[in-house]
Design a protein around this motif. Structure first.
Motif, PDB file in Angstrom:
ATOM      1  N   TYR A   1      44.997  20.230   3.403  1.00 27.12           N
ATOM      2  CA  TYR A   1      43.634  19.827   3.749  1.00 27.12           C
ATOM      3  C   TYR A   1      43.697  18.564   4.596  1.00 27.12           C
ATOM      4  O   TYR A   1      44.752  17.919   4.716  1.00 27.12           O
ATOM      5  N   SER A   2      42.575  18.218   5.204  1.00 26.47           N
ATOM      6  CA  SER A   2      42.473  16.998   5.999  1.00 26.47           C
ATOM      7  C   SER A   2      41.402  16.107   5.406  1.00 26.47           C
ATOM      8  O   SER A   2      40.477  16.570   4.747  1.00 26.47           O
ATOM      9  N   ASP A   3      41.514  14.804   5.657  1.00 22.91           N
ATOM     10  CA  ASP A   3      40.461  13.895   5.222  1.00 22.91           C
ATOM     11  C   ASP A   3      40.254  12.790   6.257  1.00 22.91           C
ATOM     12  O   ASP A   3      41.011  12.666   7.217  1.00 22.91           O
ATOM     13  N   ALA A   4      39.174  12.055   6.093  1.00 26.10           N
ATOM     14  CA  ALA A   4      38.860  10.823   6.823  1.00 26.10           C
ATOM     15  C   ALA A   4      38.135  11.010   8.149  1.00 26.10           C
ATOM     16  O   ALA A   4      37.643  10.034   8.696  1.00 26.10           O
ATOM     17  N   GLY A   5      38.002  12.184   8.691  1.00 21.43           N
ATOM     18  CA  GLY A   5      37.185  12.333   9.893  1.00 21.43           C
ATOM     19  C   GLY A   5      37.971  12.790  11.093  1.00 21.43           C
ATOM     20  O   GLY A   5      38.946  12.162  11.503  1.00 21.43           O
ATOM     21  N   CYS A   6      37.506  13.900  11.677  1.00 22.62           N
ATOM     22  CA  CYS A   6      38.273  14.599  12.713  1.00 22.62           C
ATOM     23  C   CYS A   6      38.078  14.080  14.118  1.00 22.62           C
ATOM     24  O   CYS A   6      38.964  14.214  14.943  1.00 22.62           O
ATOM     25  N   CYS A   7      36.899  13.472  14.409  1.00 24.76           N
ATOM     26  CA  CYS A   7      36.417  13.620  15.780  1.00 24.76           C
ATOM     27  C   CYS A   7      35.892  12.335  16.380  1.00 24.76           C
ATOM     28  O   CYS A   7      34.814  12.320  16.968  1.00 24.76           O
ATOM     29  N   SER A   8      36.626  11.252  16.233  1.00 24.97           N
ATOM     30  CA  SER A   8      36.189   9.964  16.784  1.00 24.97           C
ATOM     31  C   SER A   8      37.186   9.448  17.810  1.00 24.97           C
ATOM     32  O   SER A   8      37.513   8.258  17.845  1.00 24.97           O
ATOM     33  N   GLY A   9      37.700  10.350  18.640  1.00 26.85           N
ATOM     34  CA  GLY A   9      38.641   9.947  19.673  1.00 26.85           C
ATOM     35  C   GLY A   9      39.847   9.249  19.088  1.00 26.85           C
ATOM     36  O   GLY A   9      40.408   9.666  18.067  1.00 26.85           O
ATOM     37  N   SER A  10      40.251   8.152  19.714  1.00 25.98           N
ATOM     38  CA  SER A  10      41.425   7.411  19.234  1.00 25.98           C
ATOM     39  C   SER A  10      41.152   6.668  17.941  1.00 25.98           C
ATOM     40  O   SER A  10      42.059   6.053  17.369  1.00 25.98           O
ATOM     41  N   PHE A  11      39.910   6.725  17.429  1.00 22.23           N
ATOM     42  CA  PHE A  11      39.566   6.144  16.137  1.00 22.23           C
ATOM     43  C   PHE A  11      39.537   7.205  15.036  1.00 22.23           C
ATOM     44  O   PHE A  11      39.090   6.922  13.926  1.00 22.23           O
ATOM     45  N   SER A  12      39.998   8.408  15.331  1.00 22.68           N
ATOM     46  CA  SER A  12      39.996   9.468  14.323  1.00 22.68           C
ATOM     47  C   SER A  12      41.065   9.180  13.273  1.00 22.68           C
ATOM     48  O   SER A  12      42.245   9.035  13.599  1.00 22.68           O
ATOM     49  N   GLY A  13      40.642   9.153  12.013  1.00 19.96           N
ATOM     50  CA  GLY A  13      41.566   8.854  10.921  1.00 19.96           C
ATOM     51  C   GLY A  13      42.105  10.073  10.217  1.00 19.96           C
ATOM     52  O   GLY A  13      42.727   9.955   9.149  1.00 19.96           O
TER      53      GLY A  13
ATOM     54  N   PRO B   1      28.187   6.206  26.845  1.00 29.19           N
ATOM     55  CA  PRO B   1      28.725   4.955  27.386  1.00 29.19           C
ATOM     56  C   PRO B   1      29.791   4.377  26.463  1.00 29.19           C
ATOM     57  O   PRO B   1      29.928   4.820  25.316  1.00 29.19           O
ATOM     58  N   PRO B   2      30.569   3.384  26.934  1.00 28.57           N
ATOM     59  CA  PRO B   2      31.592   2.777  26.071  1.00 28.57           C
ATOM     60  C   PRO B   2      30.992   2.174  24.810  1.00 28.57           C
ATOM     61  O   PRO B   2      29.861   1.683  24.823  1.00 28.57           O
ATOM     62  N   ILE B   3      31.752   2.230  23.717  1.00 29.59           N
ATOM     63  CA  ILE B   3      31.329   1.634  22.449  1.00 29.59           C
ATOM     64  C   ILE B   3      32.015   0.275  22.337  1.00 29.59           C
ATOM     65  O   ILE B   3      33.249   0.187  22.328  1.00 29.59           O
TER      66      ILE B   3
ATOM     67  N   LYS C   1      40.365   0.402  11.001  1.00 29.52           N
ATOM     68  CA  LYS C   1      40.527  -0.470  12.152  1.00 29.52           C
ATOM     69  C   LYS C   1      39.174  -0.647  12.827  1.00 29.52           C
ATOM     70  O   LYS C   1      38.318   0.243  12.788  1.00 29.52           O
ATOM     71  N   GLU C   2      38.988  -1.807  13.424  1.00 28.33           N
ATOM     72  CA  GLU C   2      37.782  -2.084  14.198  1.00 28.33           C
ATOM     73  C   GLU C   2      38.195  -2.648  15.544  1.00 28.33           C
ATOM     74  O   GLU C   2      39.107  -3.478  15.637  1.00 28.33           O
ATOM     75  N   GLY C   3      37.536  -2.165  16.583  1.00 22.41           N
ATOM     76  CA  GLY C   3      37.835  -2.624  17.932  1.00 22.41           C
ATOM     77  C   GLY C   3      36.993  -1.869  18.933  1.00 22.41           C
ATOM     78  O   GLY C   3      36.162  -1.026  18.577  1.00 22.41           O
ATOM     79  N   GLU C   4      37.232  -2.133  20.184  1.00 24.87           N
ATOM     80  CA  GLU C   4      36.471  -1.497  21.243  1.00 24.87           C
ATOM     81  C   GLU C   4      36.934  -0.054  21.451  1.00 24.87           C
ATOM     82  O   GLU C   4      38.092   0.284  21.216  1.00 24.87           O
ATOM     83  N   ARG C   5      36.009   0.797  21.868  1.00 27.33           N
ATOM     84  CA  ARG C   5      36.318   2.187  22.182  1.00 27.33           C
ATOM     85  C   ARG C   5      35.757   2.486  23.581  1.00 27.33           C
ATOM     86  O   ARG C   5      34.665   3.042  23.733  1.00 27.33           O
TER      87      ARG C   5
END
Length: 757
Positions: free
Chosen positions: A225-237, A673-675, A664-668
């Motif tokens: 199984y997978s956990d933590a979230g699939c789909c947040s670009g380079s922030f996907s955990g 538009p950019p986050i 992690k927290e940082g710019e995306r």
């Protein structure tokens, strides 16, 4: 981000990789294997079809955006001869053929099986239903069977009703696993595997848990199984984890014995981000190559190109590109792990074995290159198998390869069916008086293996399930390693054998030889061949261990106040005290999350070079959002966090999960538009009132990136190593502590120790 944190890449390169031939001549592949074919291929599933080719199926997505197509393909299909070179083969539905009952919902997470002579492709609706389409070939034409998850079954499973995967057990019974955010359930299916029946049972729950897929091996049922979230670009955990059970209904436990239903995080990480280009590896399928080596089929997100622009005139925004990856799946000490723990691969890797050493698929509808021992053999064709060998006649007849395997350790297989009599697979074959054979014996209703050495014979009989359809194609695999013979019968080689037989054979029979089909009566054979049996990898890549203690960057809290090496951001925090070797800190009604930066942070300098920070924490949060832990902190909007966090269970009626949260927290900047400030977690191993937390820092100089890996322990000895978060390197990080989000709990830090790596 092209190096694994610390020494892992070097160690991974030392792991023995099985090869059927000379290592210099071995073919290679590089991830993503879908490169140049489609832009993305999320939630992949895969099958080897009766035509001898592999087919992969993915979630509805804009697969041709780079070619100017501003839209999506509905459950796209890829096809390959070798598991690594793919071509586009169509889609399950088009806008014109999409069934009306979908009500416009997007279709997600297909699962492919072969049942009763048909391909069964189940899929999820974004609105929360499960559909089924069947077809006579892997590319259609598809017949839709509507919603296969009745309302009564849904009501007994408090989850998102998506991410389904079928499984067939040894008795021939079919099961469906499904669930998302945050529970996975299982229920039986009907005999035709076209409808989920009965009451669902919850078998796993965890923060953002989804994508269940079951494989049976060595007496255990493994739930991937997978956990933590699939789909947040380079922030996907996203990470893939596993639990195992002795029953398809559970209980499933991780490698520390934690029940997957417990309200805590879970270990047994199969694959997570390792610091190279791949973020968010997740939603797995499964394949076995012709040598017997297993492979994990999954998606990952390239940090070089993680996000789509808005699609369809802005109708779809925020989609991540998730191409198709495959990597070697090892089984070490009873647990699955990708590349012995080295993680997703980047660069050239030894390819799967996708061609027989001897044998073939009768693809031209001819028996050329085969030698018949006995009459009655002919070549036939149909739309699914294409070419195959057919037998009709009295007595026992063999159809064997003219060549022999180089090794006695082989994996032989065949697709077989028998309208009458029996169909078999022969290996270590010299002639009709000297061979090993595995029969699907219709007359006896059994899998029968027979070792024939001259006039000596030795049978072993294993009953097949009641209702076994001998007239439908089944796959028979025989692995011979030394004198140990293992035979499995399955519909589709997806880790769900209907029957398995193991036996020891005489050494005189364990030899190289031909491979072939054998028949009594009306029987057919296809995809008959053998390859040298793989060599399993049995040891994990060693985990990096902290080096020497750096006292000047550590604190045992032996004094009576916070020492001068520490500094406060928004502090001192109320209630903080140091006594009896403990820093005690009540949780604050304050946050450190995106634009809300109100929590106090206790800081100290970090050393130059690579290092690991470890803290021992006693913390018993009772309310959602309470958390405490350690940070590597650049500023309020750029940091890495390893915390014990209390998080709500979705649809849990107020239940709270105790989680190891690695965020992690940082710019995306890659979104439209950019986050400016993004924040996402990974989840580590089980949490406990007393925990040991680690963050390990590495600077990837080649790419000027910061890499941080987390690890957690409940005893200070056994560690669960999490994945790796990365950010472009900017300012120097500092060591930090937090205790925040909601008042009412107290964090007690026994020490903070920093080690040179």
């Amino acid at each position: 981000m092209r190096t694994l944190l610390g020494i892992s890449v070097l160690l991974a390169s030392l792991v023995a990789v099985p090869s059927p031939a000379s290592a210099q001549a071995a073919p290679t592949y590089s991830n993503p294997v879908s490169a140049g074919v489609v832009d993305t291929f999320p939630d992949p599933t895969m099958i080897r079809a009766r035509d001898g080719l592999w087919y992969a199926y993915g979630t509805q997505n804009p697969v041709f955006n780079s070619k100017g197509e501003d839209g999506e393909r509905i459950l796209p299909i890829l096809r390959s001869k070798d598991l690594v070179t793919w071509e586009y083969a169509g889609e399950v539905f088009t806008p014109e053929t999409k069934p009306a009952w979908h009500n416009g919902a997007r279709l997600w997470a297909p699962d492919i099986r072969y049942v009763g002579g048909e391909y069964h492709l189940s899929y999820s609706l974004a609105s929360g239903d499960l559909g089924l389409a069947t077809a006579p070939t892997p590319t259609g034409p598809w017949t839709d069977h509507g919603d296969i998850l009745p309302a009564a079954t849904q009501s007994s499973c408090p989850t998102g009703h998506i991410d389904q995967a079928q499984f067939t057990d040894v008795d021939g019974a079919h099961y469906m696993y499904w669930g998302s955010y945050d529970t996975i359930c299982v229920a039986r299916m009907n005999a035709e595997a076209t409808l989920v029946e009965g009451t669902a049972k919850q078998i796993a729950r965890g923060r953002r848990m989804e994508g269940g897929y079951v494989v049976r091996r060595d007496g255990f049922y493994y739930l991937f199984y997978s956990d933590a979230g699939c789909c947040s670009g380079s922030f996907s955990g996203y990470q893939i984890k596993a639990g195992r059970s002795t029953s398809p209904f559970g209980p499933f436990t991780d490698d520390e014995g934690v029940d997957l239903m417990e309200l805590t995080g879970k270990g047994a990480i199969v694959v997570g981000a390792n610091g190279n280009r791949w973020a968010g590896p997740g939603h797995s399928g499964f394949q076995t190559d012709l040598s017997g080596q297993d492979w994990l089929v999954y998606h990952g997100i390239s940090t070089d190109d993680p996000d789509f622009p808005p699609i369809g005139g802005g109708r779809l925004a925020g989609l991540s590109k998730r191409p198709l990856l495959i990597d070697r799946l090892d089984w070490i000490d009873g647990w699955p792990v990708v590349r012995a723990g080295a993680g997703p691969s980047e660069g050239a890797q030894p390819a799967p074995v996708a061609s027989y050493e001897v044998g073939g698929a009768f693809g031209e509808g001819t028996l050329a290159g085969w030698r018949a021992e006995g009459g009655g053999w002919s070549a036939k064709t149909d739309q699914d198998a294409h070419g195959y060998a057919s037998h009709a006649g009295p007595g026992t007849a063999y159809l064997a390869t003219t060549g022999r395997t180089r090794s006695a350790d082989v994996r032989a297989q065949a697709d077989l069916r028998a309208s009458s009599g029996a169909a078999g697979l022969t290996l270590a074959h010299v002639n009709g008086n000297n061979h090993v054979v595995a029969w699907l014996d219709k007359d006896r209703g059994a899998l029968v293996t027979d070792v024939v050495i001259g006039r000596s014979r030795g049978e072993q009989v294993t009953a097949l399930p009641a209702g076994f359809d001998f007239g439908a194609w089944h796959n028979v695999v025989a692995e011979l390693r030394g004198t140990e013979l293992t035979v499995q019968v399955s519909d589709d080689q997806l880790g769900d054998a209907i029957v398995e037989q193991r036996r020891t054979i005489p050494r005189a029979a364990a030899r190289s030889g031909s491979v072939g089909a054998v028949a009594r009566g009306l029987a057919d054979a296809d995809n008959v061949g053998a390859a040298r049996l793989y060599t399993p990898v049995t040891r994990r890549v060693p985990a990096p261990k902290p080096g020497r203690l750096l006292p000047e960057y550590s604190d045992e809290f032996d004094g009576t106040a916070v020492g001068p090496s520490w500094q406060w951001v928004r502090g001192p925090a109320a209630g903080v005290k140091v006594a009896d070797g403990v820093l005690s800190w009540p949780t604050q009604n304050a946050e450190l999350y995106q634009a809300t930066n109100t929590a106090s942070v206790l800081l100290r300098d970090a050393p130059e070079g690579d290092y690991t920070v470890e803290a021992k924490l006693r913390f018993a949060p009772a309310q959602a959002s309470q958390q405490a832990g350690i940070l590597l902190y650049e500023n309020d909007d750029r940091y890495f966090k390893m915390a014990h966090s209390a998080l709500p269970l979705e649809r849990g009626n107020g239940a709270v999960l105790q989680m190891s949260e690695f965020g992690k927290e940082g710019e995306r900047p890659t979104t439209t538009p950019p986050i400016a400030v993004a924040n996402q977690p990974m989840f580590g191993g089980p949490a406990a009132e007393t925990m040991w937390l680690r963050l390990s820092y590495h600077h990837d100089a080649a790419n000027d990136e910061t890499e941080v890996r987390a690890a957690t322990s409940r005893d200070g000895e056994r560690w669960v190593r999490n994945g790796v978060w990365t950010l472009p390197a900017k300012d120097k990080l500092r060591i930090a502590l937090v205790s925040m989000n909601r008042a009412g709990a107290v964090a007690e830090f026994d020490y903070v120790r920093t080690y040179r790596d």
